[in-house]
Motif scaffolding. Structure first.
Motif, PDB file in Angstrom:
ATOM      1  N   CYS A   1       0.836  -1.203   0.000  1.00 42.34           N
ATOM      2  CA  CYS A   1       0.000   0.000   0.000  1.00 42.34           C
ATOM      3  C   CYS A   1       0.867   1.249   0.000  1.00 42.34           C
ATOM      4  CB  CYS A   1      -0.937   0.018   1.198  1.00 42.34           C
ATOM      5  SG  CYS A   1      -2.033   1.453   1.179  1.00 42.34           S
ATOM      6  N   PHE A   2       1.998   1.165   0.635  1.00 37.13           N
ATOM      7  CA  PHE A   2       2.883   2.321   0.693  1.00 37.13           C
ATOM      8  C   PHE A   2       3.465   2.649  -0.673  1.00 37.13           C
ATOM      9  CE2 PHE A   2       2.960   0.463   4.987  1.00 37.13           C
ATOM     10  CZ  PHE A   2       2.347   1.513   5.641  1.00 37.13           C
ATOM     11  N   PHE A   3       3.326   1.728  -1.636  1.00 41.57           N
ATOM     12  CA  PHE A   3       3.776   1.961  -3.000  1.00 41.57           C
ATOM     13  C   PHE A   3       2.597   2.127  -3.955  1.00 41.57           C
ATOM     14  CE2 PHE A   3       7.029  -0.597  -0.867  1.00 41.57           C
ATOM     15  CZ  PHE A   3       8.089   0.293  -0.936  1.00 41.57           C
ATOM     16  N   GLY A   4       1.387   2.303  -3.413  1.00 38.02           N
ATOM     17  CA  GLY A   4       0.212   2.584  -4.221  1.00 38.02           C
ATOM     18  C   GLY A   4      -0.645   1.380  -4.589  1.00 38.02           C
ATOM     19  N   PHE A   5      -0.416   0.230  -3.956  1.00 41.00           N
ATOM     20  CA  PHE A   5      -1.177  -0.974  -4.307  1.00 41.00           C
ATOM     21  C   PHE A   5      -2.076  -1.417  -3.156  1.00 41.00           C
ATOM     22  CE2 PHE A   5       2.717  -1.139  -6.844  1.00 41.00           C
ATOM     23  CZ  PHE A   5       2.170  -1.180  -8.110  1.00 41.00           C
ATOM     24  N   CYS A   6      -2.866  -0.534  -2.614  1.00 42.48           N
ATOM     25  CA  CYS A   6      -3.765  -0.871  -1.503  1.00 42.48           C
ATOM     26  C   CYS A   6      -4.792  -1.908  -1.941  1.00 42.48           C
ATOM     27  CB  CYS A   6      -4.504   0.371  -1.029  1.00 42.48           C
ATOM     28  SG  CYS A   6      -3.455   1.553  -0.219  1.00 42.48           S
ATOM     29  N   GLY A   7      -5.097  -2.822  -1.046  1.00 41.61           N
ATOM     30  CA  GLY A   7      -6.136  -3.794  -1.297  1.00 41.61           C
ATOM     31  C   GLY A   7      -5.670  -5.095  -1.922  1.00 41.61           C
ATOM     32  N   VAL A   8      -4.415  -5.154  -2.382  1.00 42.31           N
ATOM     33  CA  VAL A   8      -3.918  -6.362  -3.033  1.00 42.31           C
ATOM     34  C   VAL A   8      -3.951  -7.547  -2.067  1.00 42.31           C
ATOM     35  CG1 VAL A   8      -1.921  -7.414  -4.168  1.00 42.31           C
ATOM     36  CG2 VAL A   8      -2.490  -5.041  -4.615  1.00 42.31           C
ATOM     37  N   HIS A   9      -3.644  -7.317  -0.811  1.00 39.24           N
ATOM     38  CA  HIS A   9      -3.648  -8.399   0.176  1.00 39.24           C
ATOM     39  C   HIS A   9      -5.055  -8.946   0.387  1.00 39.24           C
ATOM     40  CE1 HIS A   9      -4.706  -4.894   2.566  1.00 39.24           C
ATOM     41  NE2 HIS A   9      -5.136  -5.704   3.531  1.00 39.24           N
ATOM     42  N   ARG A  10      -6.066  -8.083   0.308  1.00 37.18           N
ATOM     43  CA  ARG A  10      -7.448  -8.529   0.461  1.00 37.18           C
ATOM     44  C   ARG A  10      -7.884  -9.357  -0.746  1.00 37.18           C
ATOM     45  NH1 ARG A  10     -11.234  -7.035   3.876  1.00 37.18           N
ATOM     46  NH2 ARG A  10     -10.440  -6.019   5.719  1.00 37.18           N
ATOM     47  N   ILE A  11      -7.453  -8.967  -1.939  1.00 37.87           N
ATOM     48  CA  ILE A  11      -7.772  -9.742  -3.132  1.00 37.87           C
ATOM     49  C   ILE A  11      -7.107 -11.114  -3.030  1.00 37.87           C
ATOM     50  CG2 ILE A  11      -7.458  -9.869  -5.640  1.00 37.87           C
ATOM     51  CD1 ILE A  11      -7.781  -6.758  -5.612  1.00 37.87           C
ATOM     52  N   TYR A  12      -5.864 -11.161  -2.550  1.00 38.05           N
ATOM     53  CA  TYR A  12      -5.157 -12.433  -2.345  1.00 38.05           C
ATOM     54  C   TYR A  12      -5.915 -13.320  -1.351  1.00 38.05           C
ATOM     55  CZ  TYR A  12      -1.607 -15.678  -0.639  1.00 38.05           C
ATOM     56  OH  TYR A  12      -0.926 -16.803  -0.242  1.00 38.05           O
ATOM     57  N   ALA A  13      -6.506 -12.703  -0.329  1.00 42.53           N
ATOM     58  CA  ALA A  13      -7.252 -13.452   0.685  1.00 42.53           C
ATOM     59  C   ALA A  13      -8.642 -13.844   0.208  1.00 42.53           C
ATOM     60  CB  ALA A  13      -7.360 -12.631   1.969  1.00 42.53           C
ATOM     61  N   GLY A  14      -9.002 -13.445  -1.012  1.00 45.23           N
ATOM     62  CA  GLY A  14     -10.295 -13.814  -1.571  1.00 45.23           C
ATOM     63  C   GLY A  14     -11.373 -12.768  -1.349  1.00 45.23           C
ATOM     64  N   LYS A  15     -11.024 -11.674  -0.708  1.00 42.26           N
ATOM     65  CA  LYS A  15     -11.983 -10.608  -0.428  1.00 42.26           C
ATOM     66  C   LYS A  15     -11.893  -9.559  -1.538  1.00 42.26           C
ATOM     67  CE  LYS A  15     -11.547 -11.175   4.564  1.00 42.26           C
ATOM     68  NZ  LYS A  15     -11.265 -10.471   5.822  1.00 42.26           N
ATOM     69  N   VAL A  16     -12.365  -9.942  -2.729  1.00 41.08           N
ATOM     70  CA  VAL A  16     -12.178  -9.129  -3.924  1.00 41.08           C
ATOM     71  C   VAL A  16     -12.900  -7.785  -3.833  1.00 41.08           C
ATOM     72  CG1 VAL A  16     -12.492  -9.049  -6.425  1.00 41.08           C
ATOM     73  CG2 VAL A  16     -11.826 -11.189  -5.324  1.00 41.08           C
ATOM     74  N   VAL A  17     -14.151  -7.778  -3.408  1.00 40.84           N
ATOM     75  CA  VAL A  17     -14.934  -6.540  -3.369  1.00 40.84           C
ATOM     76  C   VAL A  17     -14.301  -5.532  -2.408  1.00 40.84           C
ATOM     77  CG1 VAL A  17     -17.172  -5.533  -2.797  1.00 40.84           C
ATOM     78  CG2 VAL A  17     -17.073  -7.682  -4.046  1.00 40.84           C
ATOM     79  N   THR A  18     -13.970  -5.965  -1.189  1.00 44.22           N
ATOM     80  CA  THR A  18     -13.361  -5.029  -0.240  1.00 44.22           C
ATOM     81  C   THR A  18     -11.947  -4.653  -0.675  1.00 44.22           C
ATOM     82  OG1 THR A  18     -12.652  -6.838   1.208  1.00 44.22           O
ATOM     83  CG2 THR A  18     -14.742  -5.738   1.734  1.00 44.22           C
ATOM     84  N   GLY A  19     -11.265  -5.531  -1.416  1.00 42.28           N
ATOM     85  CA  GLY A  19      -9.955  -5.196  -1.959  1.00 42.28           C
ATOM     86  C   GLY A  19     -10.046  -4.074  -2.972  1.00 42.28           C
ATOM     87  N   ILE A  20     -11.057  -4.134  -3.831  1.00 42.42           N
ATOM     88  CA  ILE A  20     -11.256  -3.078  -4.826  1.00 42.42           C
ATOM     89  C   ILE A  20     -11.657  -1.775  -4.140  1.00 42.42           C
ATOM     90  CG2 ILE A  20     -12.725  -2.340  -6.760  1.00 42.42           C
ATOM     91  CD1 ILE A  20     -12.732  -5.342  -7.617  1.00 42.42           C
ATOM     92  N   ILE A  21     -12.527  -1.856  -3.143  1.00 44.17           N
ATOM     93  CA  ILE A  21     -12.925  -0.655  -2.401  1.00 44.17           C
ATOM     94  C   ILE A  21     -11.707  -0.041  -1.719  1.00 44.17           C
ATOM     95  CG2 ILE A  21     -14.255   0.206  -0.427  1.00 44.17           C
ATOM     96  CD1 ILE A  21     -16.411  -1.912  -1.209  1.00 44.17           C
ATOM     97  N   GLN A  22     -10.865  -0.892  -1.120  1.00 48.48           N
ATOM     98  CA  GLN A  22      -9.673  -0.387  -0.447  1.00 48.48           C
ATOM     99  C   GLN A  22      -8.728   0.258  -1.463  1.00 48.48           C
ATOM    100  OE1 GLN A  22      -7.043  -3.120   1.745  1.00 48.48           O
ATOM    101  NE2 GLN A  22      -7.543  -1.880   3.527  1.00 48.48           N
ATOM    102  N   PHE A  23      -8.623  -0.307  -2.649  1.00 49.19           N
ATOM    103  CA  PHE A  23      -7.790   0.274  -3.696  1.00 49.19           C
ATOM    104  C   PHE A  23      -8.311   1.648  -4.104  1.00 49.19           C
ATOM    105  CE2 PHE A  23      -7.022   1.000  -8.232  1.00 49.19           C
ATOM    106  CZ  PHE A  23      -5.634   1.042  -8.233  1.00 49.19           C
ATOM    107  N   LEU A  24      -9.625   1.749  -4.313  1.00 52.20           N
ATOM    108  CA  LEU A  24     -10.213   3.006  -4.767  1.00 52.20           C
ATOM    109  C   LEU A  24     -10.174   4.106  -3.714  1.00 52.20           C
ATOM    110  CD1 LEU A  24     -13.291   1.592  -6.719  1.00 52.20           C
ATOM    111  CD2 LEU A  24     -11.170   2.518  -7.675  1.00 52.20           C
TER     112      LEU A  24
END
Length: 70
Positions: free
Chosen positions: A18-41
């Motif tokens: 996230c510190f390099f601009g990729f917030c939410g990637v860990h949530r997508i890896y954990a299978g939480k795709v929707v919250t990962g996208i929200i966290q990214f946005l």
């Protein structure tokens, strides 16, 4: 308590991206795709949500989409 097949180390390292601009990637890896996208946005809800996730990962409280501890 069921243990996830996903790696806590990989999830933690992805959460640090996230510190390099990729917030939410860990949530997508954990299978939480929707919250990962929200966290990214929302850029990790301006870092607060991201910090909470990192603390949960360090404590061993972070869960995957099936509710299993990572």
């Amino acid at each position: 308590m069921a243990k996830s097949s996903r790696s806590r180390t990989v999830t933690f390292l992805l959460s640090l991206l996230c510190f390099f601009g990729f917030c939410g990637v860990h949530r997508i890896y954990a299978g939480k795709v929707v919250t990962g996208i929200i966290q990214f946005l929302t850029v990790g809800l301006l870092g607060v949500w991201q910090a909470i996730d990192i603390i949960m990962l360090l404590c061993g409280c972070f869960k995957d989409k099936e509710g299993r501890t990572i």
